[in-house]
Design a protein around this motif. Structure first.
Motif, PDB file in Angstrom:
ATOM      1  N   ILE A 124     -13.217  12.162   1.155  1.00 33.71           N
ATOM      2  CA  ILE A 124     -12.668  11.682  -0.118  1.00 33.71           C
ATOM      3  C   ILE A 124     -11.548  12.602  -0.595  1.00 33.71           C
ATOM      4  CG2 ILE A 124     -13.201  11.352  -2.567  1.00 33.71           C
ATOM      5  CD1 ILE A 124     -16.021  10.375  -1.574  1.00 33.71           C
ATOM      6  N   ALA A 125     -11.787  13.901  -0.547  1.00 31.48           N
ATOM      7  CA  ALA A 125     -10.770  14.865  -0.984  1.00 31.48           C
ATOM      8  C   ALA A 125      -9.538  14.801  -0.089  1.00 31.48           C
ATOM      9  CB  ALA A 125     -11.351  16.275  -1.008  1.00 31.48           C
ATOM     10  N   ALA A 126      -9.727  14.652   1.209  1.00 26.90           N
ATOM     11  CA  ALA A 126      -8.587  14.596   2.135  1.00 26.90           C
ATOM     12  C   ALA A 126      -7.712  13.382   1.858  1.00 26.90           C
ATOM     13  CB  ALA A 126      -9.082  14.582   3.571  1.00 26.90           C
ATOM     14  N   ALA A 127      -8.315  12.229   1.639  1.00 23.96           N
ATOM     15  CA  ALA A 127      -7.525  11.026   1.344  1.00 23.96           C
ATOM     16  C   ALA A 127      -6.761  11.206   0.033  1.00 23.96           C
ATOM     17  CB  ALA A 127      -8.432   9.803   1.285  1.00 23.96           C
ATOM     18  N   ASP A 128      -7.410  11.769  -0.970  1.00 28.94           N
ATOM     19  CA  ASP A 128      -6.778  12.016  -2.264  1.00 28.94           C
ATOM     20  C   ASP A 128      -5.618  13.005  -2.112  1.00 28.94           C
ATOM     21  OD1 ASP A 128      -6.598  11.602  -5.042  1.00 28.94           O
ATOM     22  OD2 ASP A 128      -7.991  13.234  -5.489  1.00 28.94           O
ATOM     23  N   PHE A 129      -5.865  14.089  -1.397  1.00 29.88           N
ATOM     24  CA  PHE A 129      -4.851  15.118  -1.125  1.00 29.88           C
ATOM     25  C   PHE A 129      -3.633  14.499  -0.442  1.00 29.88           C
ATOM     26  CE2 PHE A 129      -3.204  18.183   2.021  1.00 29.88           C
ATOM     27  CZ  PHE A 129      -2.911  19.279   1.222  1.00 29.88           C
ATOM     28  N   CYS A 130      -3.862  13.730   0.599  1.00 31.54           N
ATOM     29  CA  CYS A 130      -2.749  13.118   1.341  1.00 31.54           C
ATOM     30  C   CYS A 130      -1.970  12.154   0.450  1.00 31.54           C
ATOM     31  CB  CYS A 130      -3.250  12.407   2.585  1.00 31.54           C
ATOM     32  SG  CYS A 130      -3.805  13.532   3.880  1.00 31.54           S
ATOM     33  N   MET A 131      -2.668  11.332  -0.313  1.00 28.81           N
ATOM     34  CA  MET A 131      -1.972  10.374  -1.179  1.00 28.81           C
ATOM     35  C   MET A 131      -1.170  11.077  -2.265  1.00 28.81           C
ATOM     36  SD  MET A 131      -1.971   7.386  -0.079  1.00 28.81           S
ATOM     37  CE  MET A 131      -0.994   6.913  -1.508  1.00 28.81           C
ATOM     38  N   ASP A 132      -1.716  12.136  -2.857  1.00 25.51           N
ATOM     39  CA  ASP A 132      -0.954  12.856  -3.877  1.00 25.51           C
ATOM     40  C   ASP A 132       0.329  13.430  -3.297  1.00 25.51           C
ATOM     41  OD1 ASP A 132      -2.689  12.248  -5.925  1.00 25.51           O
ATOM     42  OD2 ASP A 132      -3.738  14.171  -5.863  1.00 25.51           O
ATOM     43  N   HIS A 133       0.267  13.923  -2.072  1.00 30.18           N
ATOM     44  CA  HIS A 133       1.466  14.454  -1.434  1.00 30.18           C
ATOM     45  C   HIS A 133       2.436  13.338  -1.042  1.00 30.18           C
ATOM     46  CE1 HIS A 133      -0.799  18.178  -1.369  1.00 30.18           C
ATOM     47  NE2 HIS A 133       0.348  18.786  -1.128  1.00 30.18           N
ATOM     48  N   LEU A 134       1.918  12.251  -0.511  1.00 26.76           N
ATOM     49  CA  LEU A 134       2.790  11.144  -0.134  1.00 26.76           C
ATOM     50  C   LEU A 134       3.458  10.526  -1.360  1.00 26.76           C
ATOM     51  CD1 LEU A 134       0.563   9.444   2.562  1.00 26.76           C
ATOM     52  CD2 LEU A 134       2.787  10.556   2.948  1.00 26.76           C
ATOM     53  N   LYS A 135       2.763  10.487  -2.472  1.00 24.25           N
ATOM     54  CA  LYS A 135       3.288   9.862  -3.690  1.00 24.25           C
ATOM     55  C   LYS A 135       4.369  10.718  -4.353  1.00 24.25           C
ATOM     56  CE  LYS A 135       2.603   6.768  -7.065  1.00 24.25           C
ATOM     57  NZ  LYS A 135       3.080   5.445  -6.975  1.00 24.25           N
ATOM     58  N   SER A 136       4.223  12.040  -4.315  1.00 22.23           N
ATOM     59  CA  SER A 136       5.102  12.904  -5.109  1.00 22.23           C
ATOM     60  C   SER A 136       5.994  13.835  -4.307  1.00 22.23           C
ATOM     61  CB  SER A 136       4.266  13.772  -6.053  1.00 22.23           C
ATOM     62  OG  SER A 136       3.551  12.962  -6.926  1.00 22.23           O
ATOM     63  N   ALA A 137       5.585  14.206  -3.114  1.00 23.32           N
ATOM     64  CA  ALA A 137       6.332  15.221  -2.379  1.00 23.32           C
ATOM     65  C   ALA A 137       6.745  14.718  -1.001  1.00 23.32           C
ATOM     66  CB  ALA A 137       5.480  16.484  -2.238  1.00 23.32           C
ATOM     67  N   ALA A 138       6.822  13.416  -0.851  1.00 25.23           N
ATOM     68  CA  ALA A 138       7.121  12.855   0.465  1.00 25.23           C
ATOM     69  C   ALA A 138       8.617  12.633   0.629  1.00 25.23           C
ATOM     70  CB  ALA A 138       6.345  11.561   0.669  1.00 25.23           C
ATOM     71  N   TRP A 139       8.946  12.053   1.720  1.00 32.11           N
ATOM     72  CA  TRP A 139      10.312  11.956   2.195  1.00 32.11           C
ATOM     73  C   TRP A 139      10.770  10.507   2.178  1.00 32.11           C
ATOM     74  CZ3 TRP A 139       5.768  13.457   4.117  1.00 32.11           C
ATOM     75  CH2 TRP A 139       5.491  14.823   4.063  1.00 32.11           C
ATOM     76  N   PHE A 140      10.419   9.802   1.104  1.00 32.85           N
ATOM     77  CA  PHE A 140      10.752   8.389   0.980  1.00 32.85           C
ATOM     78  C   PHE A 140      11.570   8.151  -0.286  1.00 32.85           C
ATOM     79  CE2 PHE A 140       6.686   8.551   3.200  1.00 32.85           C
ATOM     80  CZ  PHE A 140       6.956   7.755   4.306  1.00 32.85           C
ATOM     81  N   TRP A 141      12.449   7.162  -0.212  1.00 34.81           N
ATOM     82  CA  TRP A 141      13.142   6.659  -1.384  1.00 34.81           C
ATOM     83  C   TRP A 141      12.657   5.235  -1.589  1.00 34.81           C
ATOM     84  CZ3 TRP A 141      15.594   9.417   2.471  1.00 34.81           C
ATOM     85  CH2 TRP A 141      16.048  10.673   2.095  1.00 34.81           C
ATOM     86  N   LYS A 142      12.295   4.928  -2.842  1.00 34.42           N
ATOM     87  CA  LYS A 142      11.721   3.612  -3.151  1.00 34.42           C
ATOM     88  C   LYS A 142      12.550   2.930  -4.223  1.00 34.42           C
ATOM     89  CE  LYS A 142       7.151   5.623  -2.649  1.00 34.42           C
ATOM     90  NZ  LYS A 142       5.899   5.923  -3.330  1.00 34.42           N
ATOM     91  N   ARG A 143      12.689   1.624  -4.037  1.00 32.01           N
ATOM     92  CA  ARG A 143      13.297   0.833  -5.088  1.00 32.01           C
ATOM     93  C   ARG A 143      12.636  -0.544  -5.132  1.00 32.01           C
ATOM     94  NH1 ARG A 143      19.317  -1.065  -3.401  1.00 32.01           N
ATOM     95  NH2 ARG A 143      18.758  -2.108  -1.447  1.00 32.01           N
ATOM     96  N   GLU A 144      12.591  -1.102  -6.350  1.00 27.47           N
ATOM     97  CA  GLU A 144      11.992  -2.412  -6.577  1.00 27.47           C
ATOM     98  C   GLU A 144      13.067  -3.414  -6.956  1.00 27.47           C
ATOM     99  OE1 GLU A 144       7.609  -1.596  -8.533  1.00 27.47           O
ATOM    100  OE2 GLU A 144       9.334  -1.740  -9.877  1.00 27.47           O
ATOM    101  N   LEU A 145      12.875  -4.638  -6.492  1.00 33.43           N
ATOM    102  CA  LEU A 145      13.725  -5.739  -6.905  1.00 33.43           C
ATOM    103  C   LEU A 145      13.023  -6.450  -8.057  1.00 33.43           C
ATOM    104  CD1 LEU A 145      16.240  -7.480  -6.482  1.00 33.43           C
ATOM    105  CD2 LEU A 145      14.925  -8.808  -4.787  1.00 33.43           C
ATOM    106  N   ARG A 146      13.595  -6.295  -9.265  1.00 32.15           N
ATOM    107  CA  ARG A 146      13.050  -6.921 -10.479  1.00 32.15           C
ATOM    108  C   ARG A 146      14.193  -7.591 -11.227  1.00 32.15           C
ATOM    109  NH1 ARG A 146      12.038  -2.703 -13.716  1.00 32.15           N
ATOM    110  NH2 ARG A 146      12.091  -1.047 -12.188  1.00 32.15           N
TER     111      ARG A 146
END
Length: 153
Positions: free
Chosen positions: A104-126
């Protein structure tokens, strides 16, 4: 089993968790998180771009850090890139561990890093217009929980 991939095609997160479970029969449990493109809010699409020379190596480093920190038996991180529609899976993190808290902690840890410190640019079409998405203050606060002095694990 450690399966860390960027994908530009749809994937089945349940099949990924099933493969991890089959590959780690001695695990006490498999924890999975699946992030999806939100429906509603007039979101018509989400687009994720990245810089490949940094993204995949960064994801592999994150996986190795999680493996050591949480004593994992296996880990799957699948992350989409390109254009996605509402309801499409964006990311799947599945962690196999002997004891539930590590997974549980590992999944949470990975998601927190992917969400805030990852190497992605995101944009939404609205509303017919593309809007860049930045990490929110809560995302940064979630990530800060994992610093050595604040770490819950």
């Amino acid at each position: 089993m450690f399966d860390i991939r960027l994908l530009d095609v749809p994937f089945d997160p349940h099949a990924a968790a099933d493969r991890l479970a089959a590959a780690t029969p001695d695990a006490g449990g498999i924890t999975s998180f699946v992030g999806k493109v939100r429906a509603g809010g007039d979101v018509k699409a989400l687009e994720l771009s990245h810089y490949e020379p940094l993204t995949l190596p960064g994801m592999r480093d994150l996986a190795e850090t999680a493996r050591l920190r949480f004593n994992l038996m296996g880990l799957v991180i699948l992350h989409r890139t390109g254009r996605l529609e509402p309801g499409d899976p964006i990311v799947c993190v599945s962690a196999a561990s002997r004891h539930r808290r590590d997974g549980i902690a590992a999944a949470d840890f990975c998601m927190d890093h992917l969400k805030s410190a990852a190497w992605f640019w995101k944009r939404e079409l609205r509303g017919g217009t593309w809007h860049w998405i930045e990490p929110r203050a809560v995302d940064h606060a979630d990530l800060a929980r994992w610093s050595e002095k604040n770490s819950p694990v």
